[in-house]
Design a protein around this motif. Structure first.
Motif, short mmCIF file in Angstrom:
data_model
loop_
_atom_site.label_atom_id
_atom_site.label_comp_id
_atom_site.label_asym_id
_atom_site.label_seq_id
_atom_site.Cartn_x
_atom_site.Cartn_y
_atom_site.Cartn_z
N MET B 78 0.84 -1.20 0.00
CA MET B 78 0.00 0.00 0.00
C MET B 78 0.88 1.25 0.00
O MET B 78 0.57 2.24 -0.69
CB MET B 78 -0.88 -0.02 1.25
CG MET B 78 -2.17 0.72 1.08
SD MET B 78 -3.19 -0.06 -0.20
CE MET B 78 -4.77 0.67 0.17
N ALA B 79 1.97 1.20 0.77
CA ALA B 79 2.89 2.33 0.82
C ALA B 79 3.52 2.55 -0.56
O ALA B 79 3.63 3.69 -1.04
CB ALA B 79 3.96 2.09 1.88
N LEU B 80 3.92 1.45 -1.22
CA LEU B 80 4.50 1.55 -2.55
C LEU B 80 3.50 2.17 -3.52
O LEU B 80 3.84 3.04 -4.33
CB LEU B 80 4.88 0.16 -3.07
CG LEU B 80 6.26 -0.36 -2.73
CD1 LEU B 80 6.48 -1.71 -3.38
CD2 LEU B 80 7.33 0.62 -3.23
N LEU B 81 2.25 1.70 -3.43
CA LEU B 81 1.19 2.23 -4.30
C LEU B 81 1.04 3.73 -4.10
O LEU B 81 1.01 4.51 -5.06
CB LEU B 81 -0.13 1.51 -3.98
CG LEU B 81 -1.36 1.98 -4.74
CD1 LEU B 81 -1.21 1.72 -6.23
CD2 LEU B 81 -2.62 1.30 -4.22
N GLY B 82 0.95 4.15 -2.84
CA GLY B 82 0.80 5.58 -2.54
C GLY B 82 1.97 6.39 -3.05
O GLY B 82 1.81 7.46 -3.65
N ALA B 83 3.19 5.87 -2.81
CA ALA B 83 4.38 6.61 -3.24
C ALA B 83 4.46 6.66 -4.77
O ALA B 83 4.82 7.70 -5.35
CB ALA B 83 5.63 5.95 -2.66
N GLY B 84 4.10 5.54 -5.43
CA GLY B 84 4.11 5.53 -6.88
C GLY B 84 3.11 6.53 -7.44
O GLY B 84 3.40 7.30 -8.36
N LEU B 85 1.90 6.55 -6.86
CA LEU B 85 0.89 7.53 -7.25
C LEU B 85 1.43 8.94 -7.07
O LEU B 85 1.25 9.82 -7.92
CB LEU B 85 -0.36 7.37 -6.36
CG LEU B 85 -1.47 6.47 -6.87
CD1 LEU B 85 -2.58 6.38 -5.83
CD2 LEU B 85 -2.03 7.03 -8.19
N GLY B 86 2.10 9.15 -5.94
CA GLY B 86 2.66 10.47 -5.65
C GLY B 86 3.65 10.88 -6.72
O GLY B 86 3.64 12.03 -7.19
N PHE B 87 4.51 9.96 -7.13
CA PHE B 87 5.50 10.28 -8.17
C PHE B 87 4.79 10.56 -9.50
O PHE B 87 5.13 11.51 -10.21
CB PHE B 87 6.49 9.14 -8.33
CG PHE B 87 7.59 9.45 -9.30
CD1 PHE B 87 8.67 10.23 -8.91
CD2 PHE B 87 7.55 8.98 -10.61
CE1 PHE B 87 9.70 10.53 -9.80
CE2 PHE B 87 8.57 9.28 -11.51
CZ PHE B 87 9.64 10.06 -11.11
N ALA B 88 3.79 9.72 -9.83
CA ALA B 88 3.10 9.86 -11.11
C ALA B 88 2.36 11.19 -11.19
O ALA B 88 2.39 11.88 -12.21
CB ALA B 88 2.13 8.70 -11.32
N LEU B 89 1.70 11.56 -10.10
CA LEU B 89 0.93 12.80 -10.11
C LEU B 89 1.83 14.01 -9.94
O LEU B 89 1.56 15.09 -10.46
CB LEU B 89 -0.12 12.78 -8.99
CG LEU B 89 -1.28 11.81 -9.21
CD1 LEU B 89 -2.12 11.69 -7.96
CD2 LEU B 89 -2.15 12.30 -10.39
N GLY B 90 2.94 13.82 -9.18
CA GLY B 90 3.88 14.92 -8.97
C GLY B 90 3.19 16.13 -8.38
O GLY B 90 2.34 16.00 -7.51
N GLU B 91 3.55 17.30 -8.89
CA GLU B 91 2.98 18.53 -8.35
C GLU B 91 1.47 18.57 -8.52
O GLU B 91 0.78 19.32 -7.85
CB GLU B 91 3.61 19.74 -9.02
CG GLU B 91 4.95 20.13 -8.42
CD GLU B 91 4.80 20.68 -7.01
OE1 GLU B 91 3.99 21.59 -6.81
OE2 GLU B 91 5.49 20.18 -6.12
#
Lengths: 217, 217, 217
Positions: B78-91
């Protein structure tokens, strides 16, 4: 009768490589301490923490306390030796930066691969093994940079794979482990890391960075 | 015969909220990493550390090793998913700041309350329970800010109660626990935290700062 | 019959000195928090972390979890008291800097010596004992400075022996331990630390710094 000295076993050979990795990590920490103008004590502590930090975090997280470096004092002596050398050579170390960097890669590869094997034996799942293996490789450097009040180098040096290489090596250990011996899995993981580091230094593989409008390089 | 799927139990419901908290914390860490121009690896690690750091510190301090996130891999995924989403969405994430902030409060409330209940079951005294509960809530954010080389946000953002809310919620768990079920105590603590956060965002409660002569705001 | 209160045993006396050390460390942490303009919560947390951090690291590394400060709540209450005093007095504390510094040395000496004795009883080797003893003495201050986003003071204040004094005291414990009682070894180590601190404040002993060409003081 003439008694032959027993040949060096593979395990002993790995332990020696491990100790060389400790030495290299300790020198890299000491060099940063010298550059930051820490005193003798600060330089030695920074060197030791860099050398034993990753393993300490790994062992503490997996409940194997006290950590290896407190159970087998050879590690701490080797770290002291590396840090002392680092202080003695000071900026002179910079001339050996290429050699140090090779040692550093060897240390990273061995620590990450042995950390992954340890985590498998401990019963962690695949993601936990990759995490523990990576942390064994890069934890010491992260602690070093935190104490020196810098953003951990592994977080942004995208020109070269480092922690990513460690994670990939640990993943190889996870994938190989069901099919080969522990030792072979460890070797495969370590070689993967060395290969990835070498490829990334040649500029053939790299990691993306998110463009942020308005930010400068 | 038609088999009905069993209804979601309260425990399962709490676990889902827990995982949503993990997701929100991971995204908040990843967003900071993007802003600091970390590479993909750095962003993902910062996100994961933010998500699992508080629980890891709590479990390590109370000797429950390996920590939960290494025992139940769902947390790390779940943490990986959230962090990946964060990178993909960026700013782009910034547009969802309000939503993220709600998730973040939910995570804080649930982590602090469940940490407090765990510490009571472990046999700690009242002050230890408040400490462990608070740390479960804010530990991840502190580790995040340390790695990003910033003064931990919880230390000075006096315009809003954050860690104080977590401590107050843990205290409510301590006070309620002898009289109600564990689950009810946990719920009471979590609701207290949500309420305090809401009140402080409205500017109705705040914390004093020591005036230092000559210092500027 | 008239019952005499039992006289204070040496062990009780040591515990009181220990608690005074906790108080002094908590005040030193709180003072830094006030100077950094942390809010009440931040000041209190920084004070408590400074007071209990060294022991927490030591106990976690040696697997004695939960750490002492979670088992014996007196420590945490004393830390809260010291941090609260620090917040209340604020910059006024600076007037007591000399007194605080004496308390601080007492805390350093007692924590390092008792950490060393604990590590010997735990079965660590000589280098591990020196490491654990030193860490018990200086760990709290290192965590304090990391959270306040400063380079740990112990790393560079070469004008005064601090961590080095702690390490030397732990070494004295190691050397004395086979020949005398635990208590006498602990006392010998603590007195060594106080003496070294006193000598270095007078400027009679100091540590070398590596000259770096081009760097300025």
């Amino acid at each position: 009768m003439h008694e032959l000295a027993p040949p060096l076993t593979l395990e002993q050979g790995l332990r020696w490589l491990d100790l060389i990795g400790i030495l290299a990590f300790a020198m890299s920490g000491a060099l940063l301490g010298v550059r930051k103008r820490f005193d003798l004590f600060g330089v030695v502590v920074l060197g030791c923490v860099t050398a034993v930090g990753g393993g300490a975090i790994r062992d503490t997280l997996t409940g194997q306390t006290p950590p290896l470096f407190l159970r087998d004092e050879t590690y701490l002596w080797m770290a002291l030796l590396g840090a002392g050398l680092g202080f003695a050579l000071g900026e002179g170390l910079a001339r050996f930066e290429r050699t140090l960097s090779v040692f550093d890669t060897v240390g990273l590869a061995l620590f990450a691969a042995s950390g992954a094997v340890g985590a498998i034996n401990f019963g962690l799942g695949p993601l936990g093994v990759v995490f523990a293996g990576m942390l064994s490789g890069v934890g010491g450097g992260i602690v070093r940079d935190l104490i020196a009040n810098e953003v951990p180098e592994v977080m942004y040096r995208r020109d070269q794979l480092y922690a990513t290489a460690a994670a990939a090596g640990a993943l190889v250990v996870v994938l190989l482990h069901p099919h080969v011996t522990s030792f072979q899995a460890q070797l495969g993981g370590a070689l993967t890391i060395v290969a990835l580091r070498w490829l990334s230094r040649r500029g053939w593989v790299s990691l993306p960075v998110r463009r942020v409008p308005g930010a400068r390089d």
